[in-house]
Design a protein around this motif. Structure first.
Motif: not given
Length: 189
Positions: A138, A169, A173
């Motif tokens: 991430h 991701r 994130a």
């Protein structure tokens, strides 16, 4: 944001490197060294390490140019090699911590007052803390997209995952960063 690398030129240089054309390696160095250096320096903040990554990456490219299959842009393939060189150095490196006194001379004194400077420093530390709490995948996605200016397809090629995985991701994130900042008293980014 940096200018895109001419992929036709880079592919030609890779083909010539595969044939052990030393001039092609010199030309590839001229074309890619600054990009590789910036890629490495952004992660380590160390000139010597960044220069080492440039040399190690181009040496690996020289030895592996024949393995380039053309499934991605040449620059993406080369940055993928740089990523592996960075990871190898990262594993060898012991954790370090910055001392504020080391940065005293570089802190702006005539632009902002001490309170503003301290506030910005605290925000930066909070973002660094939250970034360090992300998984490596991430964190790397955020860095490649926001700091390197790469597109999702390029990130997918570097990380060797499907583009939808990069999108997922990035979503997680950003969500985790927002949550971390809010939980630690910062304002929403």
């Amino acid at each position: 944001m940096t200018q895109p690398i001419d992929d036709v030129q880079a592919r030609d240089l890779l083909q010539r490197c595969a044939q052990k054309d030393e001039q092609a390696l010199k030309d590839l160095h001229a074309l890619m060294a600054r990009r590789i250096y910036a890629f490495a320096f952004h992660r380590f903040r160390d000139e010597v390490t960044a220069e080492t990554v440039v040399v190690d990456t181009l040496f690996e490219v020289w030895n592996s140019a024949a393995k380039f299959r053309g499934e991605s842009q040449a620059s993406t393939w080369i940055l993928g090699i740089a990523r592996y060189k960075l990871l190898a150095l990262w594993r060898q490196r012991s954790p370090s911590h910055d001392d504020i006194d080391d940065h005293a001379e570089t802190l702006p004194s005539d632009l902002d007052d001490a309170e503003t400077t301290l506030s910005r420093w605290q925000q930066s530390r909070l973002v660094q803390q939250c970034m360090s709490g992300l998984s490596a995948a991430h964190r790397e996605c955020l860095q490649l997209v926001y700091f390197e200016g790469l597109g999702l397809a390029e990130v997918a090629a570097i990380q060797q995952v499907p583009e939808n995985t990069v999108k997922t991701r990035m979503f997680h994130a950003r969500k985790n960063m927002r949550s971390c900042v809010e939980q630690n008293g910062g304002s929403q980014p």
